[in-house]
Motif scaffolding. Sequence first.
Motif, PDB file in Angstrom:
ATOM      1  N   TRP A   1     -81.130 -63.524  -3.042  1.00  0.00           N
ATOM      2  CA  TRP A   1     -80.244 -64.654  -3.314  1.00  0.00           C
ATOM      3  C   TRP A   1     -79.094 -64.605  -2.337  1.00  0.00           C
ATOM      4  CZ3 TRP A   1     -80.748 -68.051  -7.641  1.00  0.00           C
ATOM      5  CH2 TRP A   1     -81.807 -67.764  -8.484  1.00  0.00           C
ATOM      6  N   GLU A   2     -78.533 -65.756  -2.000  1.00  0.00           N
ATOM      7  CA  GLU A   2     -77.357 -65.775  -1.122  1.00  0.00           C
ATOM      8  C   GLU A   2     -76.397 -66.884  -1.544  1.00  0.00           C
ATOM      9  OE1 GLU A   2     -78.591 -68.353   2.795  1.00  0.00           O
ATOM     10  OE2 GLU A   2     -78.886 -66.198   2.879  1.00  0.00           O
ATOM     11  N   ARG A   3     -75.147 -66.695  -1.138  1.00  0.00           N
ATOM     12  CA  ARG A   3     -74.115 -67.702  -1.404  1.00  0.00           C
ATOM     13  C   ARG A   3     -73.085 -67.613  -0.301  1.00  0.00           C
ATOM     14  NH1 ARG A   3     -69.260 -66.334  -4.331  1.00  0.00           N
ATOM     15  NH2 ARG A   3     -69.411 -68.361  -5.297  1.00  0.00           N
ATOM     16  N   ASN A   4     -72.341 -68.684  -0.105  1.00  0.00           N
ATOM     17  CA  ASN A   4     -71.285 -68.696   0.900  1.00  0.00           C
ATOM     18  C   ASN A   4     -70.084 -67.933   0.380  1.00  0.00           C
ATOM     19  OD1 ASN A   4     -72.746 -70.264   2.695  1.00  0.00           O
ATOM     20  ND2 ASN A   4     -72.050 -72.159   1.766  1.00  0.00           N
ATOM     21  N   ALA A   5     -69.478 -67.134   1.251  1.00  0.00           N
ATOM     22  CA  ALA A   5     -68.262 -66.405   0.892  1.00  0.00           C
ATOM     23  C   ALA A   5     -67.080 -67.358   1.001  1.00  0.00           C
ATOM     24  CB  ALA A   5     -68.077 -65.208   1.813  1.00  0.00           C
ATOM     25  N   LYS A   6     -65.940 -66.924   0.462  1.00  0.00           N
ATOM     26  CA  LYS A   6     -64.740 -67.755   0.552  1.00  0.00           C
ATOM     27  C   LYS A   6     -64.260 -67.867   1.992  1.00  0.00           C
ATOM     28  CE  LYS A   6     -63.169 -66.945  -4.122  1.00  0.00           C
ATOM     29  NZ  LYS A   6     -62.120 -66.399  -4.978  1.00  0.00           N
TER      30      LYS A   6
ATOM     31  N   ASN B   1     -79.009 -62.485 -15.524  1.00  0.00           N
ATOM     32  CA  ASN B   1     -79.686 -62.762 -16.789  1.00  0.00           C
ATOM     33  C   ASN B   1     -81.182 -62.751 -16.537  1.00  0.00           C
ATOM     34  OD1 ASN B   1     -77.187 -63.211 -17.988  1.00  0.00           O
ATOM     35  ND2 ASN B   1     -77.278 -65.413 -17.630  1.00  0.00           N
ATOM     36  N   ILE B   2     -81.941 -62.212 -17.471  1.00  0.00           N
ATOM     37  CA  ILE B   2     -83.397 -62.236 -17.395  1.00  0.00           C
ATOM     38  C   ILE B   2     -83.867 -63.565 -17.986  1.00  0.00           C
ATOM     39  CG2 ILE B   2     -85.544 -61.127 -18.125  1.00  0.00           C
ATOM     40  CD1 ILE B   2     -83.914 -59.451 -16.168  1.00  0.00           C
ATOM     41  N   VAL B   3     -84.709 -64.280 -17.242  1.00  0.00           N
ATOM     42  CA  VAL B   3     -85.210 -65.579 -17.697  1.00  0.00           C
ATOM     43  C   VAL B   3     -86.739 -65.559 -17.763  1.00  0.00           C
ATOM     44  CG1 VAL B   3     -83.243 -66.864 -16.793  1.00  0.00           C
ATOM     45  CG2 VAL B   3     -85.214 -66.495 -15.345  1.00  0.00           C
ATOM     46  N   LYS B   4     -87.288 -66.431 -18.592  1.00  0.00           N
ATOM     47  CA  LYS B   4     -88.744 -66.534 -18.712  1.00  0.00           C
ATOM     48  C   LYS B   4     -89.311 -67.563 -17.737  1.00  0.00           C
ATOM     49  CE  LYS B   4     -88.868 -65.087 -23.496  1.00  0.00           C
ATOM     50  NZ  LYS B   4     -89.243 -65.419 -24.866  1.00  0.00           N
ATOM     51  N   ASP B   5     -88.456 -68.445 -17.222  1.00  0.00           N
ATOM     52  CA  ASP B   5     -88.903 -69.469 -16.281  1.00  0.00           C
ATOM     53  C   ASP B   5     -89.322 -68.824 -14.964  1.00  0.00           C
ATOM     54  OD1 ASP B   5     -88.113 -71.289 -18.208  1.00  0.00           O
ATOM     55  OD2 ASP B   5     -86.142 -71.593 -17.281  1.00  0.00           O
ATOM     56  N   LYS B   6     -90.214 -69.493 -14.260  1.00  0.00           N
ATOM     57  CA  LYS B   6     -90.638 -69.014 -12.951  1.00  0.00           C
ATOM     58  C   LYS B   6     -89.541 -69.336 -11.933  1.00  0.00           C
ATOM     59  CE  LYS B   6     -94.375 -69.108  -9.669  1.00  0.00           C
ATOM     60  NZ  LYS B   6     -95.694 -69.612  -9.336  1.00  0.00           N
ATOM     61  N   ILE B   7     -89.137 -68.336 -11.188  1.00  0.00           N
ATOM     62  CA  ILE B   7     -88.106 -68.513 -10.169  1.00  0.00           C
ATOM     63  C   ILE B   7     -88.781 -68.978  -8.880  1.00  0.00           C
ATOM     64  CG2 ILE B   7     -86.352 -67.330  -8.804  1.00  0.00           C
ATOM     65  CD1 ILE B   7     -85.946 -65.484 -11.206  1.00  0.00           C
ATOM     66  N   HIS B   8     -88.182 -69.953  -8.204  1.00  0.00           N
ATOM     67  CA  HIS B   8     -88.751 -70.478  -6.972  1.00  0.00           C
ATOM     68  C   HIS B   8     -87.673 -70.527  -5.894  1.00  0.00           C
ATOM     69  CE1 HIS B   8     -86.767 -74.315  -7.888  1.00  0.00           C
ATOM     70  NE2 HIS B   8     -87.146 -74.083  -9.130  1.00  0.00           N
ATOM     71  N   VAL B   9     -88.096 -70.576  -4.647  1.00  0.00           N
ATOM     72  CA  VAL B   9     -87.168 -70.667  -3.516  1.00  0.00           C
ATOM     73  C   VAL B   9     -86.411 -71.990  -3.622  1.00  0.00           C
ATOM     74  CG1 VAL B   9     -86.996 -70.814  -1.005  1.00  0.00           C
ATOM     75  CG2 VAL B   9     -88.615 -69.238  -2.043  1.00  0.00           C
ATOM     76  N   GLY B  10     -85.098 -71.911  -3.460  1.00  0.00           N
ATOM     77  CA  GLY B  10     -84.261 -73.102  -3.560  1.00  0.00           C
ATOM     78  C   GLY B  10     -83.578 -73.244  -4.907  1.00  0.00           C
ATOM     79  N   MET B  11     -83.984 -72.434  -5.882  1.00  0.00           N
ATOM     80  CA  MET B  11     -83.363 -72.478  -7.211  1.00  0.00           C
ATOM     81  C   MET B  11     -81.899 -72.050  -7.101  1.00  0.00           C
ATOM     82  SD  MET B  11     -84.825 -70.492 -10.504  1.00  0.00           S
ATOM     83  CE  MET B  11     -84.152 -70.724 -12.114  1.00  0.00           C
ATOM     84  N   LYS B  12     -81.007 -72.694  -7.852  1.00  0.00           N
ATOM     85  CA  LYS B  12     -79.576 -72.390  -7.782  1.00  0.00           C
ATOM     86  C   LYS B  12     -79.065 -71.899  -9.125  1.00  0.00           C
ATOM     87  CE  LYS B  12     -78.581 -75.655  -4.127  1.00  0.00           C
ATOM     88  NZ  LYS B  12     -77.763 -76.772  -3.686  1.00  0.00           N
ATOM     89  N   SER B  13     -78.067 -71.006  -9.067  1.00  0.00           N
ATOM     90  CA  SER B  13     -77.439 -70.476 -10.273  1.00  0.00           C
ATOM     91  C   SER B  13     -76.050 -69.963  -9.928  1.00  0.00           C
ATOM     92  CB  SER B  13     -78.290 -69.348 -10.852  1.00  0.00           C
ATOM     93  OG  SER B  13     -77.639 -68.747 -11.939  1.00  0.00           O
ATOM     94  N   PHE B  14     -75.008 -70.546 -10.509  1.00  0.00           N
ATOM     95  CA  PHE B  14     -73.613 -70.121 -10.331  1.00  0.00           C
ATOM     96  C   PHE B  14     -73.230 -69.977  -8.855  1.00  0.00           C
ATOM     97  CE2 PHE B  14     -74.412 -68.931 -14.702  1.00  0.00           C
ATOM     98  CZ  PHE B  14     -73.245 -69.313 -15.321  1.00  0.00           C
ATOM     99  N   GLY B  15     -73.658 -70.890  -8.027  1.00  0.00           N
ATOM    100  CA  GLY B  15     -73.311 -70.872  -6.611  1.00  0.00           C
ATOM    101  C   GLY B  15     -74.264 -70.067  -5.748  1.00  0.00           C
TER     102      GLY B  15
ATOM    103  N   ASN C   1     -87.266 -61.251 -12.397  1.00  0.00           N
ATOM    104  CA  ASN C   1     -86.951 -62.333 -13.331  1.00  0.00           C
ATOM    105  C   ASN C   1     -85.460 -62.443 -13.581  1.00  0.00           C
ATOM    106  OD1 ASN C   1     -89.633 -63.051 -13.641  1.00  0.00           O
ATOM    107  ND2 ASN C   1     -89.963 -61.588 -15.283  1.00  0.00           N
ATOM    108  N   GLY C   2     -84.647 -61.880 -12.707  1.00  0.00           N
ATOM    109  CA  GLY C   2     -83.197 -61.922 -12.866  1.00  0.00           C
ATOM    110  C   GLY C   2     -82.575 -63.081 -12.106  1.00  0.00           C
ATOM    111  N   VAL C   3     -81.676 -63.784 -12.793  1.00  0.00           N
ATOM    112  CA  VAL C   3     -80.960 -64.906 -12.193  1.00  0.00           C
ATOM    113  C   VAL C   3     -79.471 -64.564 -12.236  1.00  0.00           C
ATOM    114  CG1 VAL C   3     -80.416 -67.356 -12.437  1.00  0.00           C
ATOM    115  CG2 VAL C   3     -82.706 -66.549 -12.928  1.00  0.00           C
ATOM    116  N   PRO C   4     -78.755 -64.653 -11.098  1.00  0.00           N
ATOM    117  CA  PRO C   4     -77.333 -64.300 -11.099  1.00  0.00           C
ATOM    118  C   PRO C   4     -76.537 -65.132 -12.103  1.00  0.00           C
ATOM    119  CG  PRO C   4     -78.033 -65.062  -8.916  1.00  0.00           C
ATOM    120  CD  PRO C   4     -79.200 -65.141  -9.810  1.00  0.00           C
TER     121      PRO C   4
END
Length: 66
Positions: free
Chosen positions: A35-40, A8-22, A53-56
């Motif tokens: 961006w990174e996430r742990n695999a199963k 999703n494109i967001v207007k907020d400023k993205i910063h290191v450490g920000m989380k979205s859907f894992g 400006n994209g957030v997963p």
Amino acid sequence: MARGNRYNIVKDKIHVGMKSFGWKCKELYPSHNLWERNAKTPGYIIRECFPKNGVPNDNANYNVLD
């Protein structure tokens, strides 16, 4: 936004450490962000770049149907 888009494109400023859907933002670059996430599977990490400006969103999770 197109159907099945992985971010999703967001207007907020993205910063290191920000989380979205894992996903967690690890690094900021001029035209994209890492961006990174742990695999199963324990011990594996999934890394992916999304636009500046994209957030997963929920479509970015790798869910395999049986």
